[in-house]
Design a protein around this motif. Structure first.
Motif, PDB file in Angstrom:
ATOM      1  N   LEU A 114       0.691  -1.181  -0.012  1.00  0.00           N
ATOM      2  CA  LEU A 114       0.000   0.014  -0.135  1.00  0.00           C
ATOM      3  C   LEU A 114       0.817   1.139  -0.106  1.00  0.00           C
ATOM      4  N   TRP A 115       1.809   1.246   0.670  1.00  0.00           N
ATOM      5  CA  TRP A 115       2.955   2.410   0.856  1.00  0.00           C
ATOM      6  C   TRP A 115       3.540   2.439  -0.736  1.00  0.00           C
ATOM      7  N   THR A 116       3.836   1.461  -1.203  1.00  0.00           N
ATOM      8  CA  THR A 116       4.449   1.475  -2.693  1.00  0.00           C
ATOM      9  C   THR A 116       3.576   2.105  -3.457  1.00  0.00           C
ATOM     10  N   ALA A 117       2.326   1.699  -3.407  1.00  0.00           N
ATOM     11  CA  ALA A 117       1.231   2.394  -4.306  1.00  0.00           C
ATOM     12  C   ALA A 117       1.114   3.880  -4.171  1.00  0.00           C
ATOM     13  N   LEU A 118       1.095   4.393  -2.904  1.00  0.00           N
ATOM     14  CA  LEU A 118       1.082   5.654  -2.631  1.00  0.00           C
ATOM     15  C   LEU A 118       2.346   6.503  -3.198  1.00  0.00           C
ATOM     16  N   GLY A 119       3.475   5.789  -3.037  1.00  0.00           N
ATOM     17  CA  GLY A 119       4.701   6.450  -3.435  1.00  0.00           C
ATOM     18  C   GLY A 119       4.818   6.660  -4.990  1.00  0.00           C
ATOM     19  N   ILE A 120       4.256   5.508  -5.639  1.00  0.00           N
ATOM     20  CA  ILE A 120       3.972   5.501  -7.180  1.00  0.00           C
ATOM     21  C   ILE A 120       3.082   6.640  -7.504  1.00  0.00           C
ATOM     22  N   ALA A 121       1.931   6.901  -6.669  1.00  0.00           N
ATOM     23  CA  ALA A 121       0.999   7.937  -7.017  1.00  0.00           C
ATOM     24  C   ALA A 121       1.728   9.333  -6.858  1.00  0.00           C
ATOM     25  N   GLY A 122       2.552   9.413  -5.722  1.00  0.00           N
ATOM     26  CA  GLY A 122       3.367  10.593  -5.583  1.00  0.00           C
ATOM     27  C   GLY A 122       4.296  10.864  -6.759  1.00  0.00           C
ATOM     28  N   PHE A 123       4.852   9.911  -7.195  1.00  0.00           N
ATOM     29  CA  PHE A 123       5.897   9.727  -8.193  1.00  0.00           C
ATOM     30  C   PHE A 123       5.174  10.345  -9.585  1.00  0.00           C
ATOM     31  N   ILE A 124       3.972   9.818  -9.773  1.00  0.00           N
ATOM     32  CA  ILE A 124       3.399  10.324 -10.828  1.00  0.00           C
ATOM     33  C   ILE A 124       3.018  11.768 -10.942  1.00  0.00           C
ATOM     34  N   ALA A 125       2.371  12.345  -9.655  1.00  0.00           N
ATOM     35  CA  ALA A 125       1.981  13.586  -9.399  1.00  0.00           C
ATOM     36  C   ALA A 125       3.082  14.480  -9.657  1.00  0.00           C
ATOM     37  N   VAL A 126       4.192  14.271  -9.319  1.00  0.00           N
ATOM     38  CA  VAL A 126       5.655  14.962  -9.463  1.00  0.00           C
ATOM     39  C   VAL A 126       5.873  15.094 -10.867  1.00  0.00           C
TER      40      VAL A 126
END
Length: 494
Positions: A143-155
């Motif tokens: 779940l944390w990885t999914a949130l990290g990738i979401a932040g990655f895409i947002a940047v």
């Protein structure tokens, strides 16, 4: 006497030359477009997904667990997340380095495997003791990885041009200082964990703001070093073949030193203070290319360590434990001693995934996941993991060399160096090369704040890499002005 008539060579006229090499009816084809290597990136991500899934199966088999379709949820979730990240890179960073994201995916996947392996050990221990089985950290890590990738895409989406960050350098620097200082001013009940005040703990939610402050401070120092470069490159005294900076130009390194000492004193966080200071010192050296800054920075570092050792008990305890961990084996030296035992047990080839006893080391899934790698994969596996980090850092430094603007060079170098410094501090502490600091291994250790911040770091590095590798579009020149309309100018005599 007249010269003899020599035969003249038959040189084709321009019309004959064009007739010899006729152009096709539609003209010559344009040059092929530059390859973006996105296909290579996709293939490497697929290979990382296969390795992660096979490693999960090996762990289950070694632990004599029934291999069910429930295990596939980790592999499928992993594959889906990085497929989305790959699609985002294709869309918003077409020319980015094709190795950065696959290396991160491989490290993250291996960390997931080891965390799942430690989950199985915790469940077996709970069954043996007759207590309730703990929740699986691997599921939370996905779940944390999914949130990290979401932040990655947002940047990737929001930061269209990384150079715009330089305009907000001071604002981002202030935000970084606030994030860094916030746990120190909060009550210990909301910020302290295992003696360090580095958290913000709320009901059902906790975050480590220092992980994000390091990125904001990197942007701040990069913008300041670009804007004030003349001050740092001005020569001071020349001693022993080195140019030392003037006393009035030591502002940035002194500020970094004060911030690091403040973190060490008020938050008892040796790792973050060392990480910030060393990264800023390397950035100053990259900006000035003068060894004198390194000498001054190392001198301040040694001075700060001596003062901290004399006046702060937690630094003295960690230093004494580093010098002789077996002197107090059952208390302060237990963690590092168990880590050394695990590394010795792993030897050259390791015990094999799922066949060791890494759960004997406290905090094996966070601070000491390197010890888990060394025990179950051995020196060979640990060296392979370190090589992956080396590839990531080198590709980041290559991006810093290739990008065309000074801010991008310093920011890319800072982002790459902070991963290198963090890895050195973690591995050095686990192997007893330096005192323990409490830092986590990037992309591998269990934890949400670290993953979120590091994926934002990767996104910024990919944006800089995209700008560095993008082909230069030639500027079309307009027709030259007639000589009579050309403006006059005064040329100074040399």
């Amino acid at each position: 006497m007249s010269a003899p008539n020599l035969p003249t060579p038959n040189r084709p006229t321009p019309s004959q030359s064009s007739a010899s090499f006729p152009s096709p009816p539609g003209g010559f084809a344009p040059a092929p477009p530059q390859s973006t290597r996105r296909g290579v990136e996709g293939a490497l991500l697929g290979a990382a997904a296969v390795i992660t899934t096979v490693s999960l199966v090996l762990v289950e088999a070694s632990q004599e667990q029934a291999i069910t379709w429930d295990l596939a949820k980790y592999g499928l979730a992993y594959l889906a997340m990085f497929a989305v990240a790959h699609a985002a890179v294709r869309r918003f960073a077409t020319h980015a380095d094709p190795l950065l994201l696959p290396v991160v995916a491989m490290l993250n996947g291996l960390g997931l495997v080891l965390i799942h392996r430690l989950d199985l050990a915790a469940q077996q221990s709970a069954v043996y003791l007759g207590i309730e089985e703990p929740s699986a950290d691997a599921t939370q890590q996905v779940l944390w990885t999914a949130l990290g990738i979401a932040g990655f895409i947002a940047v990737l989406v929001l930061v269209r041009d990384y150079r715009t960050l330089a305009r907000y350098g001071y604002t981002l620097g202030l935000g970084g200082l606030v994030f860094l200082a916030l746990p120190a001013v909060l009550p210990s009940s909301l910020s302290e964990v295992n003696g360090s005040k580095i958290w913000i703990r709320l009901p059902g939610f906790s975050i480590q703001p220092g992980e994000f402050s390091k990125i904001l401070l990197l942007i701040f120092f990069a913008s300041v070093l670009v804007a004030k470069r003349e001050l740092f490159t001005t020569a001071g005294k020349h001693v022993l073949g080195m140019d030392f900076p003037r006393a009035r130009d030591l502002g940035p390194i002194v500020v970094a030193w004060i911030v690091s000492i403040g973190v060490l004193v008020f938050e008892k966080d040796l790792g973050t203070s060392l990480l910030i200071y060393c990264t800023v010192l390397v950035m100053i050296y990259v900006a000035t290319e003068r060894v004198g800054w390194i000498v001054v920075g190392v001198a301040l570092l040694l001075l700060g360590f001596l003062l901290a050792y004399q006046f702060f008990g937690h630094v003295k305890i960690r230093t004494d434990t580093w010098l002789d961990p077996f002197a107090d084996y059952n208390d302060t030296g237990y963690q590092i001693s168990q880590s050394l035992f695990g590394l010795a047990t792993g030897g050259m080839g390791g015990t094999g995934l799922g066949s060791g006893r890494p759960s004997q080391v406290p905090f094996a899934s966070t601070d000491f996941i390197i010890a888990t790698i060394g025990e179950e994969l051995g020196l060979i596996g640990l060296a392979a993991v370190l090589m992956l980090y080396l590839v990531f850092v080198l590709r980041g430094l290559r991006t810093a060399l290739a990008v065309r603007d000074s801010f991008g060079k310093l920011l890319a170098a800072g982002l790459s160096v902070t991963i290198a410094v963090q890895l050195f501090v973690v591995v050095g502490g686990v192997t007893k090369l330096i005192p323990l600091t409490g830092l986590t291994t990037p992309f591998m250790s269990y934890g949400g704040s670290s993953l979120l911040a590091n994926y934002a770091l990767v996104a910024l590095l990919i944006k800089i890499s995209d700008a560095a590798r993008a082909p230069v579009v030639p500027q079309k020149r307009g027709p030259a002005a007639p000589i009579g309309d050309a403006p006059t100018e005064v040329v100074k005599r040399p």
